[in-house]
Scaffold this active site. Structure first.
Site, mmCIF file in Angstrom:
data_model
loop_
_atom_site.group_PDB
_atom_site.id
_atom_site.type_symbol
_atom_site.label_atom_id
_atom_site.label_comp_id
_atom_site.label_asym_id
_atom_site.label_seq_id
_atom_site.Cartn_x
_atom_site.Cartn_y
_atom_site.Cartn_z
ATOM 1 N N GLY A 129 17.201 -57.812 -130.150
ATOM 2 C CA GLY A 129 18.273 -57.190 -130.418
ATOM 3 C C GLY A 129 18.835 -56.349 -129.824
ATOM 4 C CD GLU A 153 10.889 -64.501 -130.148
ATOM 5 O OE1 GLU A 153 12.537 -64.697 -130.609
ATOM 6 O OE2 GLU A 153 10.266 -65.031 -130.563
ATOM 7 N N PRO A 154 12.738 -59.509 -126.270
ATOM 8 C CG PRO A 154 11.660 -58.048 -125.106
ATOM 9 C CD PRO A 154 11.314 -59.258 -125.896
ATOM 10 N N GLY A 155 15.690 -59.883 -124.484
ATOM 11 C CA GLY A 155 16.684 -60.523 -123.451
ATOM 12 C C GLY A 155 16.957 -59.609 -122.775
ATOM 13 N NE ARG A 191 27.606 -60.514 -122.201
ATOM 14 C CZ ARG A 191 27.346 -59.175 -121.996
ATOM 15 N NH1 ARG A 191 28.241 -58.379 -121.630
ATOM 16 N NH2 ARG A 191 26.764 -58.689 -123.867
ATOM 17 C CE1 TYR A 248 28.366 -62.757 -125.346
ATOM 18 C CE2 TYR A 248 29.257 -64.324 -127.033
ATOM 19 C CZ TYR A 248 27.900 -64.615 -126.327
ATOM 20 O OH TYR A 248 27.175 -64.685 -126.501
ATOM 21 C CB CYS A 285 45.274 -71.430 -112.970
ATOM 22 S SG CYS A 285 44.872 -71.059 -111.554
ATOM 23 C CD GLU A 286 41.961 -70.713 -119.584
ATOM 24 O OE1 GLU A 286 41.907 -70.662 -120.910
ATOM 25 O OE2 GLU A 286 41.894 -72.241 -119.255
ATOM 26 C CE1 TYR A 317 21.663 -64.340 -124.330
ATOM 27 C CE2 TYR A 317 21.462 -61.847 -123.694
ATOM 28 C CZ TYR A 317 21.246 -63.322 -124.039
ATOM 29 O OH TYR A 317 19.945 -63.283 -124.937
#
Length: 408
Positions: free
Chosen positions: A218, A259-261, A298, A302, A328-329, A356
């Site tokens: 994180g 556990e880095p992403g 994202r 988010y 189309c939104e 992501y």
């Protein structure tokens, strides 16, 4: 990477396009290794969900990484990429017992975050080593969508359920070889993370056959100039000292796991898109691109920020634009952004597009997904071809509703 290089790649491979810089991934990996160089045994397990392209997994394997997976499919991708089962940890949430058992049969490290599943698994498979995911009830990040260690999170076994957890372990005789936590993305305060680590150390002391303690990840990365980010060097100094002291108290050396992403791949990623139309309305100038939230969700999902630059005119006079997609939104990447003057046909670059982004892409509006390119040792390598309409219909079973003519 330089603007000219990226524009050339967009011309060569078409747009929209995802580009990943292998050197940046490596430098981030080495930065984390260096920060924890005083730990006797360190393992960095890359979080596959951030970016699961097999070529990226193979690249990280070259650096010495293991894998953090959340589905059997991610486990399978890791094995395809050449990882041995011992180098993979599997931390699912809400999956079936059948899937957990299928992964365990492969020899992958199982990480369980549910008392019910822990009891079922321990009763049936007491000899298979299991890691336990603890929820420390610590809010380490600033976004509730991606912070998963707080009290209202669905993830992990609550520290307040320790008596029940210990009773299950004792009754089943199962082998607990790891303790794990993951507070979620965007750690803003090292001291808060260290507070959560103390809770994990207290939990670990209950188990005498541990091989590792997994602190998740994180680590926050910067999204704009002078943006706040996790000070991994400060964290490395403080947590390494505390971890080494705990190992002495525990009586033997354990492995410290992360556990880095996002930390490894976010800043390595660039999303390139071409401007289809510049549209002036009564209040806004829109720059509409040949992509949408089907490729980069994202910002809409988010509210995440991605710095946007006009690669075709980087030194141009700045104006204010809202960058929007072709879905189309409502489909907005950035509102009222100050960007060098944009013309139709220009190539825009979205930064921090390694984590992501493609992994959350879809075929919404029946649009095809982009190609992916890895920039490695001065060369561009196509690591995923651009989809076609054939890819979209490949798994469809098409019925024929036309009536056959009847001949007398």
């Amino acid at each position: 990477m330089e603007a000219k290089q990226l524009v050339h790649l967009a011309e060569e491979f078409g747009s929209p396009l995802y580009v990943y810089d292998a050197q940046k991934i490596q430098s981030q990996y080495q930065r984390l290794e260096n920060a924890f160089s005083k730990v006797g045994s360190l393992r960095i397990n890359y979080a596959v969900k951030a970016l699961s392209n097999i070529s990226v997994l193979k690249l990280l394997k070259q650096f010495g990484a293991g894998l953090d997976t959340v589905s059997i499919q991610e486990v399978q991708l890791g094995i395809m990429a050449g990882y041995t089962p011992e180098r993979i940890i599997y931390t699912p949430n809400g999956v079936s017992m059948e899937e957990i058992e299928e992964v365990a049969a492969l020899g992958v490290q199982i990480n369980i975050d549910n008392l019910s599943i822990l009891e079922q698994f321990g009763t049936k498979h007491p000899k298979i080593p299991v890691c336990i995911r603890i929820n420390p009830h610590v809010m380490a990040g600033g976004n509730s969508n991606i912070s998963v260690g707080h009290i209202d999170s669905k993830f992990g076994i609550s520290i307040h359920q320790m008596p029940h957890l210990l009773r299950i372990v004792e009754n089943t005789g199962m082998h607990i070889n790891g303790i794990h936590m993951h507070t979620g993305s965007d750690i803003l305060d090292v001291e808060v993370f260290l507070y959560a680590a103390e809770i994990l150390f207290e939990t670990a002391a209950h188990f005498r056959e541990l091989e590792f303690i997994d602190f998740g990840s994180g680590f926050k990365v910067p999204y704009k100039k002078d943006d706040i980010q996790t000070d991994v060097e400060e964290l490395g100094t403080k947590l390494s000292k505390r971890f080494n002291n705990f190992c002495k108290e525990y009586g033997r050396e354990l492995t410290l796991c992360f556990e880095p992403g996002k930390f490894l791949v976010s800043e390595a990623g660039y999303f390139l898109a071409k401007v289809n139309v510049v549209k002036q309305t009564t209040s806004t100038v829109f720059a509409g691109i040949d992509s949408g939230f089907n490729h980069l969700i994202r910002p809409m999902l988010y509210g995440s920020y991605h710095h946007i630059e006009n690669l075709s005119n980087p030194a141009g006079r700045e104006r204010f634009y809202s960058i929007v997609g072709y879905i189309c939104e409502t489909d907005t990447f950035g509102s009222n952004r100050r960007i060098a003057e944009i013309k139709e046909g220009d190539i825009l670059c979205f930064y921090n597009a390694g984590a992501y982004c493609f992994s959350m892409a879809s075929n919404y509006n029946s649009r095809t997904r982009p190609a992916e390119v890895l920039w490695h040792e001065g060369k561009a390598h196509l690591i995923r071809r651009r989809e076609t309409i054939d890819d979209i219909v490949h798994n469809q079973v098409i019925l024929n509703f036309e009536k056959e003519e009847v001949h007398n």
